[in-house]
Design a protein around this motif. Structure first.
Motif, PDB file in Angstrom:
ATOM      1  N   MET A  33       0.823  -1.188   0.000  1.00 46.81           N
ATOM      2  CA  MET A  33       0.000   0.000   0.000  1.00 46.81           C
ATOM      3  C   MET A  33       0.863   1.246   0.000  1.00 46.81           C
ATOM      4  O   MET A  33       0.473   2.240  -0.597  1.00 46.81           O
ATOM      5  N   ASP A  34       2.009   1.211   0.657  1.00 46.69           N
ATOM      6  CA  ASP A  34       2.884   2.383   0.667  1.00 46.69           C
ATOM      7  C   ASP A  34       3.300   2.775  -0.743  1.00 46.69           C
ATOM      8  O   ASP A  34       3.383   3.960  -1.057  1.00 46.69           O
ATOM      9  N   ALA A  35       3.546   1.780  -1.590  1.00 45.19           N
ATOM     10  CA  ALA A  35       3.958   2.066  -2.964  1.00 45.19           C
ATOM     11  C   ALA A  35       2.842   2.781  -3.728  1.00 45.19           C
ATOM     12  O   ALA A  35       3.107   3.693  -4.515  1.00 45.19           O
ATOM     13  N   VAL A  36       1.605   2.383  -3.488  1.00 47.66           N
ATOM     14  CA  VAL A  36       0.467   3.027  -4.157  1.00 47.66           C
ATOM     15  C   VAL A  36       0.350   4.472  -3.701  1.00 47.66           C
ATOM     16  O   VAL A  36       0.204   5.384  -4.523  1.00 47.66           O
ATOM     17  N   LEU A  37       0.423   4.705  -2.396  1.00 44.94           N
ATOM     18  CA  LEU A  37       0.309   6.070  -1.878  1.00 44.94           C
ATOM     19  C   LEU A  37       1.449   6.949  -2.373  1.00 44.94           C
ATOM     20  O   LEU A  37       1.250   8.106  -2.721  1.00 44.94           O
ATOM     21  N   ARG A  38       2.647   6.406  -2.429  1.00 48.83           N
ATOM     22  CA  ARG A  38       3.780   7.179  -2.932  1.00 48.83           C
ATOM     23  C   ARG A  38       3.586   7.511  -4.413  1.00 48.83           C
ATOM     24  O   ARG A  38       3.867   8.623  -4.855  1.00 48.83           O
ATOM     25  N   ALA A  39       3.083   6.567  -5.192  1.00 50.18           N
ATOM     26  CA  ALA A  39       2.841   6.812  -6.616  1.00 50.18           C
ATOM     27  C   ALA A  39       1.788   7.905  -6.815  1.00 50.18           C
ATOM     28  O   ALA A  39       1.900   8.724  -7.727  1.00 50.18           O
ATOM     29  N   VAL A  40       0.779   7.935  -5.942  1.00 47.42           N
ATOM     30  CA  VAL A  40      -0.234   8.995  -6.026  1.00 47.42           C
ATOM     31  C   VAL A  40       0.387  10.339  -5.692  1.00 47.42           C
ATOM     32  O   VAL A  40       0.186  11.320  -6.416  1.00 47.42           O
TER      33      VAL A  40
END
Length: 54
Positions: free
Chosen positions: A1-8
């Motif tokens: 999930m951290d990767a998704v939030l960082r990508a956003v």
């Protein structure tokens, strides 16, 4: 999930909605903030009303 939030936040992806399988709540992150969408709470007066609905 951290990767998704960082990508956003890095504006690599957009239009992301996160939530549990039952969709009881939704988390919508975007570059510059977040929206959290929760179910209505019973016995809470809608804004702009003077009386509790009956």
């Amino acid at each position: 999930m951290d990767a998704v939030l960082r990508a956003v936040t890095d504006d690599e992806i957009s239009n992301v909605l996160l939530g549990p399988a039952n969709l009881r709540w939704l988390y919508h992150p975007y570059d510059g903030g977040i929206d959290v969408i929760l179910p209505p709470r019973p016995n809470v007066m809608p804004s702009g009303t003077d009386t509790v609905p009956g």
